[in-house]
Each structure stands twice: as C-alpha cells, then as structure tokens.
Scaffold this motif. Structure first.
Motif, PDB file in Angstrom:
ATOM      1  N   SER A  87      46.427 -42.426 -24.283  1.00  0.00           N
ATOM      2  CA  SER A  87      47.178 -41.329 -25.402  1.00  0.00           C
ATOM      3  C   SER A  87      47.540 -42.600 -25.808  1.00  0.00           C
ATOM      4  O   SER A  87      48.033 -42.460 -27.128  1.00  0.00           O
ATOM      5  CB  SER A  87      47.324 -40.231 -24.921  1.00  0.00           C
ATOM      6  N   SER A  88      48.752 -43.657 -25.441  1.00  0.00           N
ATOM      7  CA  SER A  88      49.601 -44.133 -25.951  1.00  0.00           C
ATOM      8  C   SER A  88      49.123 -45.347 -26.658  1.00  0.00           C
ATOM      9  O   SER A  88      49.045 -45.417 -27.277  1.00  0.00           O
ATOM     10  CB  SER A  88      50.413 -43.896 -25.393  1.00  0.00           C
ATOM     11  N   GLN A  93      47.048 -44.207 -29.979  1.00  0.00           N
ATOM     12  CA  GLN A  93      48.186 -43.836 -30.575  1.00  0.00           C
ATOM     13  C   GLN A  93      49.170 -45.401 -31.399  1.00  0.00           C
ATOM     14  O   GLN A  93      48.678 -45.392 -32.484  1.00  0.00           O
ATOM     15  CB  GLN A  93      49.421 -43.095 -30.255  1.00  0.00           C
ATOM     16  N   LYS A  98      48.121 -46.254 -35.769  1.00  0.00           N
ATOM     17  CA  LYS A  98      49.234 -46.043 -36.467  1.00  0.00           C
ATOM     18  C   LYS A  98      49.582 -47.497 -37.566  1.00  0.00           C
ATOM     19  O   LYS A  98      48.728 -47.980 -37.021  1.00  0.00           O
ATOM     20  CB  LYS A  98      50.859 -47.183 -35.388  1.00  0.00           C
ATOM     21  N   TYR A 102      49.470 -35.185 -27.184  1.00  0.00           N
ATOM     22  CA  TYR A 102      50.499 -36.737 -27.603  1.00  0.00           C
ATOM     23  C   TYR A 102      50.358 -37.872 -29.093  1.00  0.00           C
ATOM     24  O   TYR A 102      51.836 -37.654 -28.948  1.00  0.00           O
ATOM     25  CB  TYR A 102      49.882 -37.700 -26.133  1.00  0.00           C
ATOM     26  N   THR A 103      49.128 -37.116 -29.337  1.00  0.00           N
ATOM     27  CA  THR A 103      49.310 -38.356 -30.774  1.00  0.00           C
ATOM     28  C   THR A 103      49.397 -37.085 -31.777  1.00  0.00           C
ATOM     29  O   THR A 103      49.997 -38.213 -33.292  1.00  0.00           O
ATOM     30  CB  THR A 103      48.066 -38.501 -30.835  1.00  0.00           C
TER      31      THR A 103
END
Length: 271
Positions: A213-214, A217, A221, A247-248
């Motif tokens: 998820s990171s 993200q 962005k 998460y996002t």
C-alpha cells in the motif's frame, strides 16, 4: 464497468475448467501471461468473448525476470498444444505482457519465451495496462500485484501517463508465512491458500500488504487518483482491497478472480 469485467472473468474460469472440444469460427485472439506463480493462456473470439483457456503453476519468473527459459518454453508449448487440440485449429498469433519499468533486455527475453513456445508475438504491453483493457477504464490507477512484483499504471483520458514496478508480491506473503510458522516455502504456499487458515494468515501478512500500500501511495502521489483498481493473483486474498483503501485513503476495488484480469486484457490487445 466492473460487472462486465467480472462476467468475462467468470466466463474464462468456465472455459479453463472445460476440457471438451470447442468449435469456433473466425479470428481467435490469444494472450500469454508469464506470471511468477502461474503461466496463463487465454483465447478469445473476434468479439473478445472467452472461448478457451489454460493455467499451469510455474516457478520460471522472478520479479519480472525469466529464470528458467527452457521450462517456460516447454510449459507454453504444452498449453498451446492442449488448447489447439481442444479447438481443433492452430493458434499462431499472441500478445504477451511485462511488468512496467523492466529493462529492455528482459522484455526481449519474455517475447523470446512466447515465440519459443510456438507463437508469433504481435504485441507486448505492460501488465497493468493489459488489465485496464478488461476493466475498460479511462482514468485511475491500475495496480497488478503478482507473485513477485507490484506494478502500477496511472491512466488519464485512456492513456498511460505513468508506470512503475517494485519487487513486492505474493512470494513475500508466503515467505512471511513460512518464517512465522517455521514451514518450508512450498508448504507455506499451500497453507496461505487454504481458506481455513485465512484469519491467521491475514494477521501475519498484513504488514506486507501495508508495504504494498505504501508503494502504491508513493507512486500515485500528485496524480489526483479517485479509484485504485487491483488485479493480479495476490489480490485474490480476501480484504486486501480494504487494507489498501485504508492506507492510501483512495477508493479501492478489485475484480472477481483478479488472477485472470491481466491475461484476459492481454488477449484483448491482439489486433
């Protein structure tokens, strides 16, 4: 939108399960997906309706790189012959796909594998873009989480404006499971897939999903994304979309049986 994609995926599931002879007139469109965990071949008619398919578990690709060329070619030849026998006709042309952002040399190798399997390759596209074909979307982020990598393609007005790929996928979920339960990798893979073990597995692998998820993200962005579309075999894990959305902060959806979305989209790309 998702309803149509899900209906096509369900039809392809039925085609893969069917081993009876099939007679189809007219042009056939073939997609070959060299995945980290599976090799999938999909066959569509001229109207992009699934007519036949085959899937074979394989460990011939790692992080978008072919690590066993000979075995990959042999599997494709076997599946091609199986489908040709079922259809009663030769399959000549095919499209294939690559993780976004891999080196040009690896692209050539993947194309060579499919051609070594007996096809003439008419198109090579990246995996999330292939998935967008089945989703029939113009804008958003398509994320293909396979066995070895997480690939992201951002679409705007029907065109890919950004793509990336990072080495985190289903293998990492299995490795975490194996480590936590002191299992061999193969045993952990089967344990992970067993729905009866879902609650324990999901708790163990959630940090890896959060890492995925990171990654998502980071790459979306600044692109004003309103929807993330998940595809790829790893996304078959129940509730993975909820973790990504949490998460996002971006609405996240996935197809029915995400494993088959990209292979279908590859076949659709055949001209």
């Amino acid at each position: 939108m998702m309803e149509k994609a899900n209906a096509l995926i369900l039809q392809m599931e039925k085609c893969i399960a069917n081993e009876n002879p099939i007679k189809v007139e007219g042009k056939l469109k073939v997609g070959v997906d060299l995945g980290t965990a599976n090799i999938v071949i999909t066959v569509l008619d001229s109207n992009d309706i699934p007519v036949a398919g085959a899937i074979y578990p394989a460990d011939v690709v790692r992080d978008g790189i072919v690590v066993n060329f000979v075995e990959a070619v042999q599997i494709i030849r076997k599946l091609k012959a199986q489908l040709e026998k079922q259809l009663g006709r030769e399959l000549i042309y095919a499209a294939t796909a690559i993780p976004p952002g891999i080196m040009e040399g690896n692209v050539r190798v993947i194309k060579n594998v499919v051609e070594g399997g007996g096809f003439i390759v008419t198109n090579v596209l990246d995996e999330p873009t292939a998935a967008a074909n089945i989703l029939n979307i113009n804008s958003g982020a398509v994320v293909d989480i396979g066995g070895g990598t997480t690939g992201i393609s951002i679409l705007k007005d029907g065109k890919v404006i950004y793509s990336a790929d990072e080495p985190t996928g289903g293998r990492h979920l299995t490795l975490v499971t194996a480590g936590a339960l002191n299992m061999e990798y193969e045993d952990a893979e089967e344990y992970k897939k067993d729905i009866n073990n879902y609650n324990m597995v999901f708790t163990m692998v959630r940090p890896v999903i959060e890492k995925m998820s990171s990654i998502i993200q980071k790459h979306i962005k600044g692109y004003n994304i309103d929807t993330i579309y998940l595809v790829g075999g790893t996304c078959c894990l129940r509730n993975i979309e909820n973790v990504v959305e949490e998460y996002t902060g971006v609405k996240t959806v996935k197809t029915y049986n995400p494993l088959l979305a990209t292979p279908l989209g590859i076949a659709i790309s055949v001209k």
